[in-house]
Design a protein around this motif. Structure first.
Motif, short mmCIF file in Angstrom:
data_model
loop_
_atom_site.label_atom_id
_atom_site.label_comp_id
_atom_site.label_asym_id
_atom_site.label_seq_id
_atom_site.Cartn_x
_atom_site.Cartn_y
_atom_site.Cartn_z
N GLY A 48 14.69 -10.50 35.23
CA GLY A 48 16.05 -11.04 35.28
C GLY A 48 16.17 -12.18 36.28
O GLY A 48 16.69 -13.25 35.96
N ASP A 49 15.69 -11.95 37.51
CA ASP A 49 15.78 -12.99 38.54
C ASP A 49 14.90 -14.19 38.19
O ASP A 49 15.27 -15.34 38.45
CB ASP A 49 15.38 -12.43 39.91
CG ASP A 49 16.52 -11.66 40.56
OD1 ASP A 49 17.60 -11.54 39.95
OD2 ASP A 49 16.32 -11.16 41.70
N THR A 50 13.73 -13.94 37.60
CA THR A 50 12.85 -15.04 37.21
C THR A 50 13.56 -15.94 36.21
O THR A 50 13.57 -17.17 36.34
CB THR A 50 11.55 -14.50 36.60
OG1 THR A 50 10.89 -13.68 37.58
CG2 THR A 50 10.60 -15.63 36.21
N LEU A 51 14.18 -15.30 35.23
CA LEU A 51 14.90 -16.05 34.20
C LEU A 51 16.07 -16.83 34.81
O LEU A 51 16.26 -18.02 34.50
CB LEU A 51 15.38 -15.08 33.12
CG LEU A 51 15.89 -15.66 31.81
CD1 LEU A 51 14.88 -16.61 31.18
CD2 LEU A 51 16.23 -14.52 30.85
N ASP A 52 16.82 -16.18 35.70
CA ASP A 52 17.97 -16.85 36.34
C ASP A 52 17.53 -18.09 37.11
O ASP A 52 18.16 -19.15 37.01
CB ASP A 52 18.68 -15.90 37.32
CG ASP A 52 19.53 -14.86 36.60
OD1 ASP A 52 19.73 -15.00 35.37
OD2 ASP A 52 19.97 -13.90 37.26
N ILE A 53 16.45 -17.95 37.88
CA ILE A 53 15.99 -19.08 38.71
C ILE A 53 15.45 -20.20 37.82
O ILE A 53 15.71 -21.38 38.05
CB ILE A 53 14.94 -18.60 39.74
CG1 ILE A 53 15.64 -17.71 40.78
CG2 ILE A 53 14.25 -19.79 40.42
CD1 ILE A 53 14.71 -17.01 41.75
N LEU A 54 14.72 -19.82 36.76
CA LEU A 54 14.21 -20.85 35.85
C LEU A 54 15.37 -21.58 35.16
O LEU A 54 15.35 -22.80 35.02
CB LEU A 54 13.28 -20.22 34.81
CG LEU A 54 11.90 -19.81 35.35
CD1 LEU A 54 11.17 -18.92 34.34
CD2 LEU A 54 11.05 -21.04 35.68
N ARG A 55 16.38 -20.82 34.76
CA ARG A 55 17.53 -21.45 34.10
C ARG A 55 18.25 -22.41 35.04
O ARG A 55 18.69 -23.48 34.64
CB ARG A 55 18.51 -20.39 33.60
CG ARG A 55 18.06 -19.79 32.28
CD ARG A 55 19.05 -18.75 31.78
NE ARG A 55 18.70 -18.33 30.44
CZ ARG A 55 18.95 -17.11 29.96
NH1 ARG A 55 19.55 -16.20 30.73
NH2 ARG A 55 18.61 -16.80 28.72
N ASP A 78 12.97 -20.62 25.00
CA ASP A 78 14.12 -21.54 24.97
C ASP A 78 14.10 -22.51 26.15
O ASP A 78 14.70 -23.58 26.08
CB ASP A 78 15.44 -20.76 24.99
CG ASP A 78 15.72 -20.07 23.67
OD1 ASP A 78 15.07 -20.43 22.66
OD2 ASP A 78 16.57 -19.16 23.64
N LEU A 79 13.45 -22.12 27.23
CA LEU A 79 13.33 -23.00 28.40
C LEU A 79 12.13 -23.94 28.27
O LEU A 79 11.80 -24.67 29.21
CB LEU A 79 13.18 -22.16 29.68
CG LEU A 79 14.45 -21.44 30.13
CD1 LEU A 79 14.12 -20.37 31.17
CD2 LEU A 79 15.44 -22.44 30.72
N GLY A 80 11.45 -23.88 27.13
CA GLY A 80 10.30 -24.76 26.91
C GLY A 80 9.01 -24.23 27.51
O GLY A 80 8.05 -24.98 27.70
N LEU A 81 9.00 -22.92 27.82
CA LEU A 81 7.80 -22.33 28.42
C LEU A 81 6.93 -21.66 27.36
O LEU A 81 7.44 -21.20 26.34
CB LEU A 81 8.21 -21.30 29.48
CG LEU A 81 9.09 -21.85 30.61
CD1 LEU A 81 9.64 -20.72 31.47
CD2 LEU A 81 8.29 -22.83 31.48
N LYS A 82 5.63 -21.62 27.62
CA LYS A 82 4.69 -20.90 26.77
C LYS A 82 4.53 -19.47 27.30
O LYS A 82 4.90 -19.17 28.43
CB LYS A 82 3.31 -21.58 26.78
CG LYS A 82 3.34 -23.06 26.43
CD LYS A 82 3.41 -23.26 24.94
CE LYS A 82 3.40 -24.74 24.59
NZ LYS A 82 3.97 -24.99 23.27
N ILE A 83 3.93 -18.64 26.47
CA ILE A 83 3.68 -17.24 26.83
C ILE A 83 2.17 -17.02 26.84
O ILE A 83 1.49 -17.32 25.84
CB ILE A 83 4.31 -16.29 25.79
CG1 ILE A 83 5.83 -16.53 25.67
CG2 ILE A 83 3.98 -14.84 26.10
CD1 ILE A 83 6.66 -16.08 26.83
N ALA A 84 1.63 -16.51 27.96
CA ALA A 84 0.19 -16.23 28.03
C ALA A 84 -0.04 -14.72 28.01
O ALA A 84 0.60 -13.98 28.76
CB ALA A 84 -0.42 -16.84 29.28
N LEU A 85 -0.97 -14.31 27.15
CA LEU A 85 -1.36 -12.90 27.07
C LEU A 85 -2.79 -12.74 27.58
O LEU A 85 -3.64 -13.60 27.35
CB LEU A 85 -1.27 -12.41 25.62
CG LEU A 85 0.15 -12.36 25.04
CD1 LEU A 85 0.10 -12.00 23.55
CD2 LEU A 85 1.02 -11.34 25.79
N GLY A 86 -2.99 -11.61 28.25
CA GLY A 86 -4.31 -11.32 28.80
C GLY A 86 -4.78 -9.93 28.40
O GLY A 86 -4.39 -9.40 27.35
N GLY A 87 -5.59 -9.34 29.26
CA GLY A 87 -6.22 -8.06 28.97
C GLY A 87 -5.26 -6.95 28.55
O GLY A 87 -5.64 -6.06 27.78
#
Ligand code: NI
Length: 256
Positions: free
Chosen positions: A134-141, A167-176
Motif C-alpha cells: 500500500g505505501d509503496t503504491l502511494d509513494i510511487l503514485r 498503470d504506473l508504467g512499471l514492469k513486474i519481475a518474477l523470481g524463484g
C-alpha cells in the motif's frame, strides 16, 4: 538466452568462486545480468563487476534495510556513481515492513528521495516491496510525474495490485518464488500479467528456485524461472526467455 534482471554477485557468498562462476554464465545461456546495488559499498562493487564483465550491468541505490544508515550526502554520491557507463538504473530502493531494519518513516523518506534522484537522472528504478504494497503504491503514485519506468523486483503482491503498478508504467519481475510448491500469488501473476510486462530474475544468492531451495542461488538458475512461467502460460521456455530479455533491454536502455 536469458537476462537475469536482479543479482547480487558482489555478495560474500560468492567470494570463494565469483570469477569462475561468472565466467561460466555465458556458456549456460546467460546473456545479461543486472547486478543490483543495495548500499553504497555494494553499489560501487556492482559498478566494478560491470566494468570487468561485458555482460554485467549495474544499478546503484540504497535498500530500505540500510535506509537508516544513509546520509544526505549519499544522494549526491549516488548521482556521481550513476555516471559510470554501465549504470542503467537506480535501485534497489523501496520499503521492507517484514524485517523493519530501518524505521518506516526513514524508509519512506529515503525511498522518495531516490525516486526523485532517478527522475532527475532520467533512469528507471528497481523497487523492493516486502509487505508494504500500500505505501509503496502511494509513494510511487505521488512521484508518477518523475518516474522514467522501472520494475517491481521479486514481485510478491496480488495480480490485481500488479495492474496498479503496470498503470504506473512499471514492469513486474518474477523470481524463484514462482517455482515454489506452495506458490499461489506468483503463479496468478505469471499467468495474467502480459508477457511484454514481465522480467525474470534470480535475486541470487537468495530465492533459489525449486528443486534447489536451501542451496545458493546463481544467475544460471534463472532458466528454471523461465521454464516455470512457460509451463504456467503454455508457452515455450525459449519464448519466455526471449521476450523477457527484450523487455529488460528496453527498460534498461541496453541495445540488443
Ligand atoms: Ni535484491
Amino acid at each position: 538466452m536469458f537476462f537475469d534482471s536482479h543479482a547480487h554477485l558482489d555478495d560474500k557468498r560468492f567470494d570463494e568462486d565469483r570469477h569462475e562462476l561468472i565466467k561460466g554464465l555465458p556458456g549456460m545461456g546467460i546473456s545479461y545480468v543486472l547486478n543490483a546495488g543495495a548500499d553504497m559499498e555494494s553499489s560501487r562493487k556492482s559498478i566494478k563487476l560491470a566494468e570487468t564483465y561485458s555482460f554485467i550491468y549495474a544499478s546503484v541505490g540504497v535498500h530500505p534495510h540500510d535506509a537508516a544508515n544513509m546520509k544526505d550526502s549519499d544522494l549526491k554520491a549516488l548521482a556521481e556513481l550513476s555516471r559510470a557507463e554501465k549504470v542503467v538504473a537506480i535501485g534497489e530502493i523501496g520499503l521492507d515492513y517484514h524485517y523493519d531494519f530501518s524505521p518506516r518513516d526513514v524508509q519512506r523518506e529515503r525511498f522518495a528521495q531516490q525516486l526523485v534522484l532517478a527522475g532527475d537522472l532520467g533512469l528507471p528504478v528497481i523497487i523492493h516491496d516486502r509487505e508494504a504494497h500500500g505505501d509503496t503504491l502511494d509513494i510511487l503514485r505521488a512521484h508518477r510525474t518523475v518516474l522514467k519506468g522501472g520494475v517491481m523486483h521479486c514481485y510478491s503482491g496480488s495480480r490485481e495490485m500488479a495492474g496498479d503498478f503496470l498503470d504506473l508504467g512499471l514492469k513486474i519481475a518474477l523470481g524463484g518464488a514462482v517455482t515454489f510448491k506452495n506458490a499461489a500469488r506468483p503463479v496468478e501473476v505469471a499467468k495474467y500479467v502480459p508477457l511484454e510486462e514481465l522480467l525474470i530474475e534470480t535475486d541470487c544468492p537468495y530465492m533459489t528456485p525449486h528443486p534447489f531451495r536451501g542451496s545458493r542461488n546463481d544467475p544460471g538458475l534463472v532458466r528454471l524461472v523461465a521454464e516455470r512461467i512457460a509451463e504456467i502460460r503454455g508457452l515455450d521456455a525459449a519464448e519466455v526467455a526471449r521476450v523477457t530479455l527484450e523487455n529488460a533491454c528496453a527498460l534498461f536502455g541496453i541495445s540488443l
